[in-house]
Scaffold this motif. Structure first.
Motif, PDB file in Angstrom:
ATOM      1  N   GLU A  71       0.837  -1.207   0.000  1.00 42.49           N
ATOM      2  CA  GLU A  71       0.000   0.000   0.000  1.00 42.49           C
ATOM      3  C   GLU A  71       0.872   1.257   0.000  1.00 42.49           C
ATOM      4  O   GLU A  71       0.608   2.227  -0.727  1.00 42.49           O
ATOM      5  CB  GLU A  71      -0.914  -0.018   1.224  1.00 42.49           C
ATOM      6  N   GLN A  72       1.938   1.226   0.792  1.00 42.91           N
ATOM      7  CA  GLN A  72       2.832   2.382   0.879  1.00 42.91           C
ATOM      8  C   GLN A  72       3.585   2.590  -0.441  1.00 42.91           C
ATOM      9  O   GLN A  72       3.732   3.728  -0.909  1.00 42.91           O
ATOM     10  CB  GLN A  72       3.819   2.177   2.040  1.00 42.91           C
ATOM     11  N   ARG A  73       4.052   1.517  -1.060  1.00 48.34           N
ATOM     12  CA  ARG A  73       4.756   1.624  -2.355  1.00 48.34           C
ATOM     13  C   ARG A  73       3.843   2.229  -3.412  1.00 48.34           C
ATOM     14  O   ARG A  73       4.263   3.104  -4.190  1.00 48.34           O
ATOM     15  CB  ARG A  73       5.233   0.244  -2.820  1.00 48.34           C
ATOM     16  N   LYS A 120       2.482   6.738  -6.860  1.00 45.32           N
ATOM     17  CA  LYS A 120       1.478   7.708  -7.312  1.00 45.32           C
ATOM     18  C   LYS A 120       2.003   9.132  -7.158  1.00 45.32           C
ATOM     19  O   LYS A 120       1.843   9.977  -8.065  1.00 45.32           O
ATOM     20  CB  LYS A 120       0.203   7.520  -6.502  1.00 45.32           C
ATOM     21  N   VAL A 121       2.642   9.419  -6.041  1.00 49.35           N
ATOM     22  CA  VAL A 121       3.210  10.755  -5.820  1.00 49.35           C
ATOM     23  C   VAL A 121       4.293  11.030  -6.860  1.00 49.35           C
ATOM     24  O   VAL A 121       4.356  12.113  -7.455  1.00 49.35           O
ATOM     25  CB  VAL A 121       3.789  10.864  -4.403  1.00 49.35           C
ATOM     26  N   LYS A 122       5.174  10.059  -7.096  1.00 47.17           N
ATOM     27  CA  LYS A 122       6.266  10.238  -8.048  1.00 47.17           C
ATOM     28  C   LYS A 122       5.732  10.483  -9.453  1.00 47.17           C
ATOM     29  O   LYS A 122       6.239  11.342 -10.194  1.00 47.17           O
ATOM     30  CB  LYS A 122       7.164   9.001  -8.033  1.00 47.17           C
ATOM     31  N   LEU A 170      10.736   2.347  -1.664  1.00 45.25           N
ATOM     32  CA  LEU A 170      10.715   1.786  -3.013  1.00 45.25           C
ATOM     33  C   LEU A 170      11.837   0.764  -3.214  1.00 45.25           C
ATOM     34  O   LEU A 170      11.650  -0.233  -3.910  1.00 45.25           O
ATOM     35  CB  LEU A 170      10.855   2.909  -4.049  1.00 45.25           C
ATOM     36  N   ASN A 171      12.988   1.018  -2.632  1.00 49.78           N
ATOM     37  CA  ASN A 171      14.131   0.115  -2.794  1.00 49.78           C
ATOM     38  C   ASN A 171      14.056  -1.117  -1.893  1.00 49.78           C
ATOM     39  O   ASN A 171      14.726  -2.119  -2.161  1.00 49.78           O
ATOM     40  CB  ASN A 171      15.436   0.861  -2.522  1.00 49.78           C
ATOM     41  N   HIS A 172      13.265  -1.025  -0.820  1.00 48.46           N
ATOM     42  CA  HIS A 172      13.200  -2.129   0.162  1.00 48.46           C
ATOM     43  C   HIS A 172      11.733  -2.366   0.546  1.00 48.46           C
ATOM     44  O   HIS A 172      11.299  -2.029   1.650  1.00 48.46           O
ATOM     45  CB  HIS A 172      14.030  -1.809   1.401  1.00 48.46           C
ATOM     46  N   ILE A 221      -0.523  12.729   1.242  1.00 44.18           N
ATOM     47  CA  ILE A 221      -0.271  13.424  -0.043  1.00 44.18           C
ATOM     48  C   ILE A 221      -0.872  12.616  -1.197  1.00 44.18           C
ATOM     49  O   ILE A 221      -1.519  13.164  -2.081  1.00 44.18           O
ATOM     50  CB  ILE A 221       1.247  13.647  -0.239  1.00 44.18           C
ATOM     51  N   ALA A 222      -0.618  11.283  -1.173  1.00 49.33           N
ATOM     52  CA  ALA A 222      -1.128  10.412  -2.232  1.00 49.33           C
ATOM     53  C   ALA A 222      -2.663  10.432  -2.252  1.00 49.33           C
ATOM     54  O   ALA A 222      -3.270  10.493  -3.345  1.00 49.33           O
ATOM     55  CB  ALA A 222      -0.629   8.998  -2.032  1.00 49.33           C
ATOM     56  N   LYS A 223      -3.262  10.425  -1.107  1.00 48.05           N
ATOM     57  CA  LYS A 223      -4.734  10.441  -1.035  1.00 48.05           C
ATOM     58  C   LYS A 223      -5.288  11.752  -1.575  1.00 48.05           C
ATOM     59  O   LYS A 223      -6.304  11.769  -2.279  1.00 48.05           O
ATOM     60  CB  LYS A 223      -5.164  10.230   0.407  1.00 48.05           C
TER      61      LYS A 223
END
Length: 294
Positions: A227-229, A234-236, A256-258, A287-289
């Motif tokens: 969910e966090q990734r 989405k932000v990126k 993202l890397n881990h 922010i994503a929401k």
């Protein structure tokens, strides 16, 4: 040999106690397991050592040998007839209706344990602890079952009672109370065996619960990580990482890397507290929401 048979074998191999205890033990066997009709007292059992014990107690107390034989069904049958029946019942304070346990028979502490032991020999059973926790004493006599229950209560053993096939059954399901019961009737070796099995089962159950909990936590952590990734991607994609503060950028790149790292592991890598990482991650998710809603 079943666990119940081992228990009975152990307690009959113990030496006979004082005369008062011998009388109490016989009263327990008669009360739980004997059939009494006019001029006849009959005790049947599938255990040879138990029949021998009944025979031995009568001979010791009354100086005569009851009749004994093997039935067609393979049971050991010990029979007292004639005037000796009333003699025994009067001595055991059981020449009454209903038959019950009189105070004269259990006036000493040792006699309480002996009458319970006799009742177990006459109509008792205990399950192998590997399969489950269950001990019981069965008797056709309701008043006597109540008396036995009151005696057991003195030792913090609280049996429940049911009627099965016309008999009154006192049964115990709590493992600690079964341990106390086995100790009370003198089955100390089998009590230790019961305890060892219980400890092994508890350890196995604890290990299974821990494994299940760890597996559930791993699944939960993987779902949270995914969910966090997705939120970070989405932000990126929508506004780019340049819009993030250095602290949030650092966390986003690390996640993202881990993807398999827990937040505790990320906090350790970044040299901050877990609560700090939680706070930053909530900001990224927020922010994503917000981007999704707009």
């Amino acid at each position: 040999m079943s666990f119940a048979s081992e228990v009975k074998y152990e307690i009959v191999k113990n030496e006979l106690g004082d005369i008062c205890c011998i009388r109490a033990e016989l009263a327990g066997m008669v009360g739980a397991g004997a059939v009494i009709t006019p001029g006849k007292l009959r005790f049947k059992t599938e255990k040879g050592v138990v029949a021998q014990r009944f025979f031995q107690l009568i001979k010791r107390l009354y100086n005569f040998e009851p009749e004994s034989a093997m039935t067609d069904g393979g049971l050991f049958d010990v029979v007292v007839t004639g005037d000796n029946v009333l003699k025994i019942l009067r001595d055991l304070k059981m020449a009454t209706t209903p038959i019950r346990i009189q105070n004269e028979i259990i006036r000493n502490e040792c006699c309480n344990a002996s009458i319970v032991k006799g009742a177990f020999l006459g109509g008792g059973s205990v399950s192998n602890p590997v399969k489950g926790y269950h001990a019981e004493i069965t008797t056709p006599r309701f008043a006597l079952s109540k008396d036995l229950s009151e005696i057991l209560n003195k030792y913090e053993i609280y049996p429940k009672q049911i009627v099965r096939n016309g008999n009154h059954v006192l049964y115990i399901k709590e493992s600690e109370q079964i341990e106390n019961f086995l100790a009370l009737i003198g089955a100390h070796n089998n009590m230790m065996e019961f305890l060892n099995v219980k400890i092994e089962k508890d350890m196995r159950n604890t290990t299974n619960r821990r494994s299940n909990c760890e597996a559930a936590n791993l699944i939960k952590a993987a779902q949270a990580g995914a969910e966090q990734r997705n939120a970070i991607i989405k932000v990126k994609t929508m506004v780019g990482f340049d819009s993030l503060s250095p602290e949030l950028l650092e966390l986003a790149v690390m996640r993202l890397n881990h993807s398999d790292f827990s937040l505790s592991e990320i906090a350790a890598r970044l040299g901050v507290s877990k609560s700090c990482i939680n706070h930053r991650m909530r900001k990224l998710l927020s922010i994503a929401k917000g981007l999704e809603e707009n």
